[in-house]
Structure formats: structure tokens, C-alpha cells
Design a protein around this motif. Sequence first.
Motif, PDB file in Angstrom:
ATOM      1  N   ALA A 190     115.294  -8.863  35.931  1.00 16.77           N
ATOM      2  CA  ALA A 190     116.681  -8.785  35.445  1.00 16.77           C
ATOM      3  C   ALA A 190     117.608  -8.226  36.521  1.00 16.77           C
ATOM      4  O   ALA A 190     118.748  -8.681  36.680  1.00 16.77           O
ATOM      5  N   ILE A 191     117.108  -7.258  37.294  1.00 14.06           N
ATOM      6  CA  ILE A 191     117.933  -6.628  38.331  1.00 14.06           C
ATOM      7  C   ILE A 191     117.965  -7.481  39.595  1.00 14.06           C
ATOM      8  O   ILE A 191     119.033  -7.790  40.136  1.00 14.06           O
ATOM      9  N   GLN A 192     116.776  -7.875  40.073  1.00 14.63           N
ATOM     10  CA  GLN A 192     116.693  -8.619  41.339  1.00 14.63           C
ATOM     11  C   GLN A 192     117.275 -10.032  41.244  1.00 14.63           C
ATOM     12  O   GLN A 192     117.959 -10.486  42.155  1.00 14.63           O
ATOM     13  N   VAL A 193     116.959 -10.712  40.146  1.00 17.01           N
ATOM     14  CA  VAL A 193     117.234 -12.150  40.052  1.00 17.01           C
ATOM     15  C   VAL A 193     118.443 -12.451  39.171  1.00 17.01           C
ATOM     16  O   VAL A 193     119.299 -13.267  39.536  1.00 17.01           O
ATOM     17  N   ASP A 194     118.520 -11.786  38.023  1.00 24.63           N
ATOM     18  CA  ASP A 194     119.605 -12.069  37.080  1.00 24.63           C
ATOM     19  C   ASP A 194     120.883 -11.297  37.383  1.00 24.63           C
ATOM     20  O   ASP A 194     121.922 -11.569  36.772  1.00 24.63           O
ATOM     21  N   GLY A 195     120.809 -10.340  38.306  1.00 20.78           N
ATOM     22  CA  GLY A 195     122.009  -9.618  38.724  1.00 20.78           C
ATOM     23  C   GLY A 195     122.459  -8.507  37.804  1.00 20.78           C
ATOM     24  O   GLY A 195     123.590  -8.009  37.934  1.00 20.78           O
ATOM     25  N   MET A 196     121.620  -8.079  36.869  1.00 24.54           N
ATOM     26  CA  MET A 196     121.968  -6.925  36.043  1.00 24.54           C
ATOM     27  C   MET A 196     121.933  -5.665  36.882  1.00 24.54           C
ATOM     28  O   MET A 196     121.164  -5.567  37.853  1.00 24.54           O
ATOM     29  N   ASP A 197     122.742  -4.665  36.517  1.00 19.65           N
ATOM     30  CA  ASP A 197     122.541  -3.370  37.158  1.00 19.65           C
ATOM     31  C   ASP A 197     121.432  -2.655  36.380  1.00 19.65           C
ATOM     32  O   ASP A 197     121.075  -3.050  35.257  1.00 19.65           O
ATOM     33  N   PRO A 198     120.817  -1.614  36.968  1.00 20.14           N
ATOM     34  CA  PRO A 198     119.667  -0.963  36.317  1.00 20.14           C
ATOM     35  C   PRO A 198     119.961  -0.460  34.915  1.00 20.14           C
ATOM     36  O   PRO A 198     119.107  -0.567  34.023  1.00 20.14           O
ATOM     37  N   GLU A 199     121.153   0.070  34.681  1.00 21.66           N
ATOM     38  CA  GLU A 199     121.486   0.569  33.349  1.00 21.66           C
ATOM     39  C   GLU A 199     121.550  -0.570  32.332  1.00 21.66           C
ATOM     40  O   GLU A 199     121.120  -0.416  31.187  1.00 21.66           O
ATOM     41  N   GLU A 200     122.088  -1.718  32.741  1.00 25.67           N
ATOM     42  CA  GLU A 200     122.128  -2.880  31.845  1.00 25.67           C
ATOM     43  C   GLU A 200     120.717  -3.353  31.503  1.00 25.67           C
ATOM     44  O   GLU A 200     120.426  -3.703  30.354  1.00 25.67           O
ATOM     45  N   ALA A 201     119.840  -3.366  32.501  1.00 26.62           N
ATOM     46  CA  ALA A 201     118.461  -3.799  32.272  1.00 26.62           C
ATOM     47  C   ALA A 201     117.740  -2.837  31.334  1.00 26.62           C
ATOM     48  O   ALA A 201     116.993  -3.258  30.440  1.00 26.62           O
ATOM     49  N   ALA A 202     117.967  -1.530  31.524  1.00 24.95           N
ATOM     50  CA  ALA A 202     117.338  -0.533  30.651  1.00 24.95           C
ATOM     51  C   ALA A 202     117.855  -0.654  29.223  1.00 24.95           C
ATOM     52  O   ALA A 202     117.094  -0.525  28.258  1.00 24.95           O
ATOM     53  N   GLU A 203     119.141  -0.916  29.082  1.00 17.70           N
ATOM     54  CA  GLU A 203     119.701  -1.091  27.735  1.00 17.70           C
ATOM     55  C   GLU A 203     119.126  -2.342  27.070  1.00 17.70           C
ATOM     56  O   GLU A 203     118.804  -2.342  25.868  1.00 17.70           O
ATOM     57  N   ALA A 204     118.982  -3.419  27.850  1.00 20.10           N
ATOM     58  CA  ALA A 204     118.397  -4.651  27.313  1.00 20.10           C
ATOM     59  C   ALA A 204     116.979  -4.402  26.821  1.00 20.10           C
ATOM     60  O   ALA A 204     116.571  -4.909  25.765  1.00 20.10           O
ATOM     61  N   TRP A 205     116.220  -3.625  27.578  1.00 21.43           N
ATOM     62  CA  TRP A 205     114.868  -3.266  27.130  1.00 21.43           C
ATOM     63  C   TRP A 205     114.924  -2.463  25.837  1.00 21.43           C
ATOM     64  O   TRP A 205     114.218  -2.773  24.867  1.00 21.43           O
ATOM     65  N   GLN A 206     115.751  -1.452  25.799  1.00 27.70           N
ATOM     66  CA  GLN A 206     115.799  -0.569  24.628  1.00 27.70           C
ATOM     67  C   GLN A 206     116.234  -1.319  23.364  1.00 27.70           C
ATOM     68  O   GLN A 206     115.767  -1.023  22.259  1.00 27.70           O
ATOM     69  N   ARG A 207     117.065  -2.316  23.529  1.00 25.18           N
ATOM     70  CA  ARG A 207     117.548  -3.092  22.387  1.00 25.18           C
ATOM     71  C   ARG A 207     116.648  -4.285  22.058  1.00 25.18           C
ATOM     72  O   ARG A 207     116.958  -5.080  21.188  1.00 25.18           O
ATOM     73  N   GLY A 208     115.528  -4.387  22.806  1.00 24.49           N
ATOM     74  CA  GLY A 208     114.576  -5.456  22.517  1.00 24.49           C
ATOM     75  C   GLY A 208     114.996  -6.821  22.988  1.00 24.49           C
ATOM     76  O   GLY A 208     114.468  -7.841  22.527  1.00 24.49           O
ATOM     77  N   ARG A 209     115.944  -6.874  23.933  1.00 23.05           N
ATOM     78  CA  ARG A 209     116.433  -8.165  24.404  1.00 23.05           C
ATOM     79  C   ARG A 209     115.788  -8.611  25.712  1.00 23.05           C
ATOM     80  O   ARG A 209     116.052  -9.711  26.193  1.00 23.05           O
ATOM     81  N   LEU A 210     114.943  -7.772  26.282  1.00 26.73           N
ATOM     82  CA  LEU A 210     114.342  -8.090  27.572  1.00 26.73           C
ATOM     83  C   LEU A 210     113.031  -8.844  27.369  1.00 26.73           C
ATOM     84  O   LEU A 210     112.870  -9.983  27.805  1.00 26.73           O
ATOM     85  N   VAL A 211     112.078  -8.210  26.752  1.00 29.80           N
ATOM     86  CA  VAL A 211     110.814  -8.839  26.366  1.00 29.80           C
ATOM     87  C   VAL A 211     110.399  -8.178  25.056  1.00 29.80           C
ATOM     88  O   VAL A 211     110.920  -7.152  24.671  1.00 29.80           O
ATOM     89  N   ALA A 212     109.423  -8.767  24.396  1.00 25.85           N
ATOM     90  CA  ALA A 212     108.904  -8.152  23.174  1.00 25.85           C
ATOM     91  C   ALA A 212     108.300  -6.800  23.495  1.00 25.85           C
ATOM     92  O   ALA A 212     107.544  -6.663  24.433  1.00 25.85           O
ATOM     93  N   ARG A 213     108.659  -5.784  22.712  1.00 20.90           N
ATOM     94  CA  ARG A 213     108.181  -4.429  22.993  1.00 20.90           C
ATOM     95  C   ARG A 213     106.949  -4.101  22.161  1.00 20.90           C
ATOM     96  O   ARG A 213     106.730  -4.652  21.110  1.00 20.90           O
TER      97      ARG A 213
ATOM     98  N   ALA B 186     115.642   3.569  32.481  1.00 23.71           N
ATOM     99  CA  ALA B 186     115.003   3.608  31.165  1.00 23.71           C
ATOM    100  C   ALA B 186     114.686   5.052  30.769  1.00 23.71           C
ATOM    101  O   ALA B 186     114.922   5.467  29.628  1.00 23.71           O
ATOM    102  N   VAL B 187     114.170   5.822  31.711  1.00 22.46           N
ATOM    103  CA  VAL B 187     113.870   7.238  31.447  1.00 22.46           C
ATOM    104  C   VAL B 187     115.157   8.013  31.175  1.00 22.46           C
ATOM    105  O   VAL B 187     115.204   8.898  30.311  1.00 22.46           O
ATOM    106  N   ALA B 188     116.218   7.671  31.892  1.00 21.93           N
ATOM    107  CA  ALA B 188     117.497   8.357  31.708  1.00 21.93           C
ATOM    108  C   ALA B 188     118.024   8.207  30.291  1.00 21.93           C
ATOM    109  O   ALA B 188     118.722   9.095  29.782  1.00 21.93           O
ATOM    110  N   ARG B 189     117.682   7.123  29.628  1.00 23.96           N
ATOM    111  CA  ARG B 189     118.146   6.917  28.254  1.00 23.96           C
ATOM    112  C   ARG B 189     117.530   7.943  27.305  1.00 23.96           C
ATOM    113  O   ARG B 189     118.153   8.361  26.320  1.00 23.96           O
ATOM    114  N   VAL B 190     116.308   8.348  27.592  1.00 22.04           N
ATOM    115  CA  VAL B 190     115.685   9.417  26.800  1.00 22.04           C
ATOM    116  C   VAL B 190     116.390  10.737  27.066  1.00 22.04           C
ATOM    117  O   VAL B 190     116.681  11.510  26.142  1.00 22.04           O
ATOM    118  N   LEU B 191     116.683  11.011  28.338  1.00 18.35           N
ATOM    119  CA  LEU B 191     117.381  12.254  28.684  1.00 18.35           C
ATOM    120  C   LEU B 191     118.761  12.291  28.042  1.00 18.35           C
ATOM    121  O   LEU B 191     119.193  13.331  27.515  1.00 18.35           O
TER     122      LEU B 191
END
Length: 239
Positions: free
Chosen positions: A216-239, A20-25
Motif C-alpha cells: 500500500a505504501i510502496q506501490v499504491d502511494g498511501m502514506d504509512p498512517e493511511e495504510a495503518a488506518e486501512a488495516w485497522q478498519r479491515g480494508r487492507l486484507v482480512a484480519r 500501526a503501533v502508534a494507533r494503539v498508543l
Amino acid sequence: MTTISLGYLGTALHAGCASAVARVLDAHEVEVDFVDSDESELPGMLEEGAIDLLVSAWLPRDAHLVQYGMRVLGTLYRPFYCWASFETVSSLSGLSAGEIDVAITSRSDQKQMEVLIGQTDALAGVTVEICDEEALYAAVHAARDAGRKALVFLAQPHALFNDEAFRTIDDPNLPGEMEGCMLVRESVAACADQDMLDELSEMTLGNKVMSAMDHAIQVDGMDPEEAAEAWQRGRLVAR
């Protein structure tokens, strides 16, 4: 500055946070070199200068890491150690002997949990189950599926808290919240873009997002970058 070495502890929780931090960088056109570490290796890596930005340190617990030429940057979330359960238990003081079948924790938290059990009469003689960090989620759900009443000692955020039925239990013997902060190398901060540092210092994920990324990473099998993208796009939980 064109490249930053982004360090993190090698767990799903910290990997998601680092991504998630890497997306800012990335948005500031900084290339990211991910550097994972275990807890014992981390001080040496910081001392050697192998990490420019650490995601994340839990302060004040990890305050000793600042001595390696680092400074605190922002607060991403607020972790804390706790007891939690799928059972309806408001506090440890309200427990009755025999009410809990098993106490579960990870190896890294085993000693702390055993001390706390020794301070709680209702947990005297309770079965203790210790597992690897990555197996904690499965162990807790296996106990639940088997009809065993489990008490879990862990740090929030965690994938288990992505289920609203999994709730913390009051224990006055535990300390309060910590701050999940970034640590940036002083020499790196001195030549980094100030707008980027400002954006990082204002960045907030929160425990709910962190638990959701961990799930998302442990249970749903996303890789960390996919999980961070899902968060940034508002698809993970309400931000």
C-alpha cells in the motif's frame, strides 16, 4: 506518560508497522514522536535514549539491541529470509542449469545472496542484479514483464508477497523464522500504563498484513498512517 519516541528503520515496511503501533498508543492518549533511523545509526540512537519504543527488531538477529536498556515486548510478525519467484520452482535443489535468467536482490542483502548462489550449482554464472531496497519491487516486475525468469532473494514480509503468485522457494541453507518484536526502554516501561503495555504485547499483525501495508505504501502511494488506518478498519486484507 504523555509522549513516546517511536523509532523505526526508514523503510516503507517499518514505517507502516510503526504507524500501526502508534494507533494503539493514540488510543491510550499517548502522543507519538516518530523517529526514523537507518540500521547503522540505530545502536547510537538507542544508547543516547533517543528512542523509547522500537518497531521492530528481528530476533534473534537484532538481539544485540537489547543491551541499550531495552526489553522485548510482543511479537508483531515473523520475518524470514528466503528465495522467491513468480516462476513455478519448488526448491533450489530442483533447479536445472540455465533455468533462471537473473537473480535479484537489494544492496543490503547482496553479500548473503552471493554466498547462497555459490552453494547452488544450478545458479553458477547466473546474471545478478542488485538494486536499492525501494527499487526491488519494480526491478522484479520489470524482469517479469520482459519475459526473464527471475529468482529473488529477500525477506518476507515484502510488498512483492502481496501477490499470491509470488511464492517462496525451499532452501535448507537458510535459517528459519525470526520474531518481529518491539523493544521498549526499561525506564519507560516502568512508568507506562500497564493496560497499554499489555495491549502492545498482545498485538499481532502477521506477515500477510505487513506485506499488504508495504504494498500500500510502496506501490499504491498511501502514506504509512493511511495504510495503518486501512488495516485497522479491515480494508487492507482480512484480519
